[in-house]
Design an enzyme around this catalytic site. Structure first.
Site, PDB file in Angstrom:
ATOM      1  N   GLY A  48       4.233   1.009  -7.861  1.00 42.04           N
ATOM      2  CA  GLY A  48       3.735   2.135  -7.079  1.00 42.04           C
ATOM      3  C   GLY A  48       4.771   2.997  -6.405  1.00 42.04           C
ATOM      4  O   GLY A  48       4.538   4.170  -6.141  1.00 42.04           O
ATOM      5  N   GLU A 103       8.468   0.728  -0.312  1.00 44.89           N
ATOM      6  CA  GLU A 103       7.091   0.482  -0.751  1.00 44.89           C
ATOM      7  C   GLU A 103       6.284   1.771  -0.753  1.00 44.89           C
ATOM      8  O   GLU A 103       6.536   2.667   0.048  1.00 44.89           O
ATOM      9  CB  GLU A 103       6.409  -0.505   0.207  1.00 44.89           C
ATOM     10  CG  GLU A 103       6.443  -1.950  -0.247  1.00 44.89           C
ATOM     11  CD  GLU A 103       5.403  -2.260  -1.332  1.00 44.89           C
ATOM     12  OE1 GLU A 103       4.974  -1.348  -2.062  1.00 44.89           O
ATOM     13  OE2 GLU A 103       5.034  -3.440  -1.439  1.00 44.89           O
ATOM     14  N   ASP A 104       5.301   1.841  -1.645  1.00 44.35           N
ATOM     15  CA  ASP A 104       4.379   2.972  -1.635  1.00 44.35           C
ATOM     16  C   ASP A 104       3.381   2.847  -0.480  1.00 44.35           C
ATOM     17  O   ASP A 104       3.133   3.786   0.256  1.00 44.35           O
ATOM     18  CB  ASP A 104       3.635   3.076  -2.975  1.00 44.35           C
ATOM     19  CG  ASP A 104       3.030   1.747  -3.429  1.00 44.35           C
ATOM     20  OD1 ASP A 104       3.285   0.699  -2.795  1.00 44.35           O
ATOM     21  OD2 ASP A 104       2.298   1.755  -4.434  1.00 44.35           O
ATOM     22  N   ASP A 107      -0.770  -2.551   2.981  1.00 47.69           N
ATOM     23  CA  ASP A 107      -2.197  -2.726   3.237  1.00 47.69           C
ATOM     24  C   ASP A 107      -2.353  -3.973   4.117  1.00 47.69           C
ATOM     25  O   ASP A 107      -2.175  -3.887   5.331  1.00 47.69           O
ATOM     26  CB  ASP A 107      -2.875  -2.851   1.863  1.00 47.69           C
ATOM     27  CG  ASP A 107      -4.380  -2.958   1.907  1.00 47.69           C
ATOM     28  OD1 ASP A 107      -4.966  -2.788   2.969  1.00 47.69           O
ATOM     29  OD2 ASP A 107      -4.993  -3.220   0.847  1.00 47.69           O
ATOM     30  N   LYS A 135      -1.686   1.255   6.087  1.00 44.22           N
ATOM     31  CA  LYS A 135      -3.083   1.075   6.510  1.00 44.22           C
ATOM     32  C   LYS A 135      -3.091   0.117   7.696  1.00 44.22           C
ATOM     33  O   LYS A 135      -3.287  -1.090   7.538  1.00 44.22           O
ATOM     34  CB  LYS A 135      -3.915   0.481   5.366  1.00 44.22           C
ATOM     35  CG  LYS A 135      -4.129   1.391   4.179  1.00 44.22           C
ATOM     36  CD  LYS A 135      -5.069   0.717   3.188  1.00 44.22           C
ATOM     37  CE  LYS A 135      -5.175   1.462   1.887  1.00 44.22           C
ATOM     38  NZ  LYS A 135      -5.938   0.718   0.867  1.00 44.22           N
ATOM     39  N   PHE A 156      -9.269   3.352   0.049  1.00 44.87           N
ATOM     40  CA  PHE A 156      -8.485   3.243  -1.179  1.00 44.87           C
ATOM     41  C   PHE A 156      -7.934   4.616  -1.585  1.00 44.87           C
ATOM     42  O   PHE A 156      -8.644   5.611  -1.578  1.00 44.87           O
ATOM     43  CB  PHE A 156      -9.344   2.665  -2.307  1.00 44.87           C
ATOM     44  CG  PHE A 156      -8.534   2.284  -3.493  1.00 44.87           C
ATOM     45  CD1 PHE A 156      -7.813   1.097  -3.498  1.00 44.87           C
ATOM     46  CD2 PHE A 156      -8.457   3.127  -4.603  1.00 44.87           C
ATOM     47  CE1 PHE A 156      -7.029   0.750  -4.595  1.00 44.87           C
ATOM     48  CE2 PHE A 156      -7.680   2.787  -5.696  1.00 44.87           C
ATOM     49  CZ  PHE A 156      -6.962   1.596  -5.694  1.00 44.87           C
ATOM     50  N   VAL A 157      -6.637   4.643  -1.912  1.00 43.45           N
ATOM     51  CA  VAL A 157      -5.996   5.909  -2.306  1.00 43.45           C
ATOM     52  C   VAL A 157      -5.341   5.796  -3.682  1.00 43.45           C
ATOM     53  O   VAL A 157      -5.005   4.704  -4.129  1.00 43.45           O
ATOM     54  CB  VAL A 157      -4.917   6.340  -1.275  1.00 43.45           C
ATOM     55  CG1 VAL A 157      -5.547   6.694   0.070  1.00 43.45           C
ATOM     56  CG2 VAL A 157      -3.840   5.282  -1.103  1.00 43.45           C
ATOM     57  N   ASP A 163      -1.971   3.660  -8.041  1.00 41.44           N
ATOM     58  CA  ASP A 163      -2.927   3.667  -9.151  1.00 41.44           C
ATOM     59  C   ASP A 163      -4.298   3.132  -8.791  1.00 41.44           C
ATOM     60  O   ASP A 163      -4.460   2.367  -7.850  1.00 41.44           O
ATOM     61  CB  ASP A 163      -2.396   2.807 -10.301  1.00 41.44           C
ATOM     62  CG  ASP A 163      -2.478   1.308  -9.976  1.00 41.44           C
ATOM     63  OD1 ASP A 163      -1.908   0.896  -8.950  1.00 41.44           O
ATOM     64  OD2 ASP A 163      -3.133   0.566 -10.726  1.00 41.44           O
ATOM     65  N   ARG A 169      -1.376   7.599 -11.244  1.00 40.17           N
ATOM     66  CA  ARG A 169      -0.023   7.548 -10.677  1.00 40.17           C
ATOM     67  C   ARG A 169       0.712   8.885 -10.733  1.00 40.17           C
ATOM     68  O   ARG A 169       1.561   9.173  -9.898  1.00 40.17           O
ATOM     69  CB  ARG A 169       0.835   6.518 -11.418  1.00 40.17           C
ATOM     70  CG  ARG A 169       0.384   5.077 -11.250  1.00 40.17           C
ATOM     71  CD  ARG A 169       1.477   4.146 -11.759  1.00 40.17           C
ATOM     72  NE  ARG A 169       1.025   2.795 -12.037  1.00 40.17           N
ATOM     73  CZ  ARG A 169       0.953   1.823 -11.124  1.00 40.17           C
ATOM     74  NH1 ARG A 169       1.287   2.059  -9.884  1.00 40.17           N
ATOM     75  NH2 ARG A 169       0.536   0.617 -11.465  1.00 40.17           N
TER      76      ARG A 169
HETATM   77  P1  IMP Z   1      -0.676  -5.625   0.540  1.00 39.84           P
HETATM   78  O1  IMP Z   1       0.038  -6.850   0.047  1.00 39.84           O
HETATM   79  O2  IMP Z   1      -2.137  -5.914   0.827  1.00 39.84           O
HETATM   80  O3  IMP Z   1       0.003  -4.992   1.736  1.00 39.84           O
HETATM   81  O4  IMP Z   1      -0.762  -4.599  -0.634  1.00 39.84           O
HETATM   82  C1  IMP Z   1       0.366  -4.017  -1.112  1.00 39.84           C
HETATM   83  C2  IMP Z   1       0.190  -3.415  -2.489  1.00 39.84           C
HETATM   84  O5  IMP Z   1      -1.168  -3.269  -2.898  1.00 39.84           O
HETATM   85  C3  IMP Z   1       0.762  -2.022  -2.487  1.00 39.84           C
HETATM   86  O6  IMP Z   1       2.145  -2.038  -2.721  1.00 39.84           O
HETATM   87  C4  IMP Z   1      -0.025  -1.354  -3.583  1.00 39.84           C
HETATM   88  O7  IMP Z   1       0.614  -1.575  -4.813  1.00 39.84           O
HETATM   89  C5  IMP Z   1      -1.370  -2.036  -3.536  1.00 39.84           C
HETATM   90  N1  IMP Z   1      -2.349  -1.231  -2.771  1.00 39.84           N
HETATM   91  C6  IMP Z   1      -2.790  -1.441  -1.511  1.00 39.84           C
HETATM   92  N2  IMP Z   1      -3.660  -0.505  -1.129  1.00 39.84           N
HETATM   93  C7  IMP Z   1      -3.766   0.348  -2.160  1.00 39.84           C
HETATM   94  C8  IMP Z   1      -4.520   1.559  -2.363  1.00 39.84           C
HETATM   95  O8  IMP Z   1      -5.275   2.071  -1.506  1.00 39.84           O
HETATM   96  N3  IMP Z   1      -4.340   2.169  -3.567  1.00 39.84           N
HETATM   97  C9  IMP Z   1      -3.527   1.682  -4.538  1.00 39.84           C
HETATM   98  N4  IMP Z   1      -2.814   0.562  -4.387  1.00 39.84           N
HETATM   99  C10 IMP Z   1      -2.931  -0.107  -3.211  1.00 39.84           C
HETATM  100 MG    MG Z   2       3.545  -1.223  -3.887  1.00 38.19          MG
END
Ligand code: IMP
Ligand code: MG
Length: 179
Positions: A48, A103-104, A107, A135, A156-157, A163, A169
């Site tokens: 991402g 990081e993109d 979450d 988030k 969700f984005v 993606d 993307r």
């Molecule tokens: P985390 O481990 O829950 O913080 O999630 C991290 C990863 O989940 C990010 O680096 C994204 O690749 C993916 N992700 C989380 N939220 C979204 C979203 O809203 N859209 C797309 N990918 C997401």
């Molecule tokens: Mg990511």
């Protein structure tokens, strides 16, 4: 283009291309100040963050070594898998190095937390994380990202590298799932 369709889902514009680019330039300025005189290794977390990394590094006034890492956290759709697995590992030793993780989106923070531990266990001197999107409401980990582009609601984005089932993307802006 305010509304887009990615596969079977409708999304609406959340952060425009010009707002993204302006914020990324200002993040670059901040990093240039904070890392003055140091030479952190930039680690881009695939997939991402490929566009964010590409735009961000062009604002840095040093010439960083850039590495890529890929871990699995989301399995295709829109829900977290929980389990973390390395799909692509770093190619050089990181012992004693300052690491700037890119990081993109953060979450739950599971990926961030796991990556911090992984880097420290491999002997990194320090690990800081910059994320384009955060988030905050969904975040459950200990240490929040050191650098944040935009705080966004727990929705969700897609777009700008992110993606939905591997699509969306290439969109130049960030779009939110329509409810
Ligand atoms: P985390 O481990 O829950 O913080 O999630 C991290 C990863 O989940 C990010 O680096 C994204 O690749 C993916 N992700 C989380 N939220 C979204 C979203 O809203 N859209 C797309 N990918 C997401
Ligand atoms: Mg990511």
């Amino acid at each position: 283009m305010n509304d887009v369709k990615v596969l079977d889902k409708e999304f609406t514009l959340s952060i425009s291309e010009s707002d993204l680019q302006a914020r990324i330039a200002s993040l670059g300025t901040t990093l240039n100040k904070d890392y003055k005189g140091r030479d952190p290794l930039v680690v881009s977390v695939l997939n991402g963050s490929f566009l964010f990394t590409a735009d961000l590094v062009r604002h840095l006034d040093w010439d960083p070594e850039i590495q890529f890492i890929r871990v699995s956290s989301y399995k295709g759709g829109m829900s977290s898998s929980g389990e973390m697995q390395i799909l692509l590992d770093l190619k050089t030793p990181i012992q004693g190095k300052d690491i700037l993780l890119v990081e993109d989106i953060v979450d739950t923070g599971n990926t961030l937390e796991w990556l911090r531990t992984y880097m420290m266990n491999r002997g990194a001197a320090s690990v800081n994380l910059i994320t384009l999107l955060f988030k905050e409401e969904a975040f459950q980990a200990k240490t929040p990202p050191e650098y944040i582009g935009f705080n966004i609601p727990n929705e969700f984005v897609v777009g700008y590298g992110m993606d939905y089932a591997e699509h969306g993307r290439s969109l130049p802006a960030v779009y939110t799932l329509k409810s």
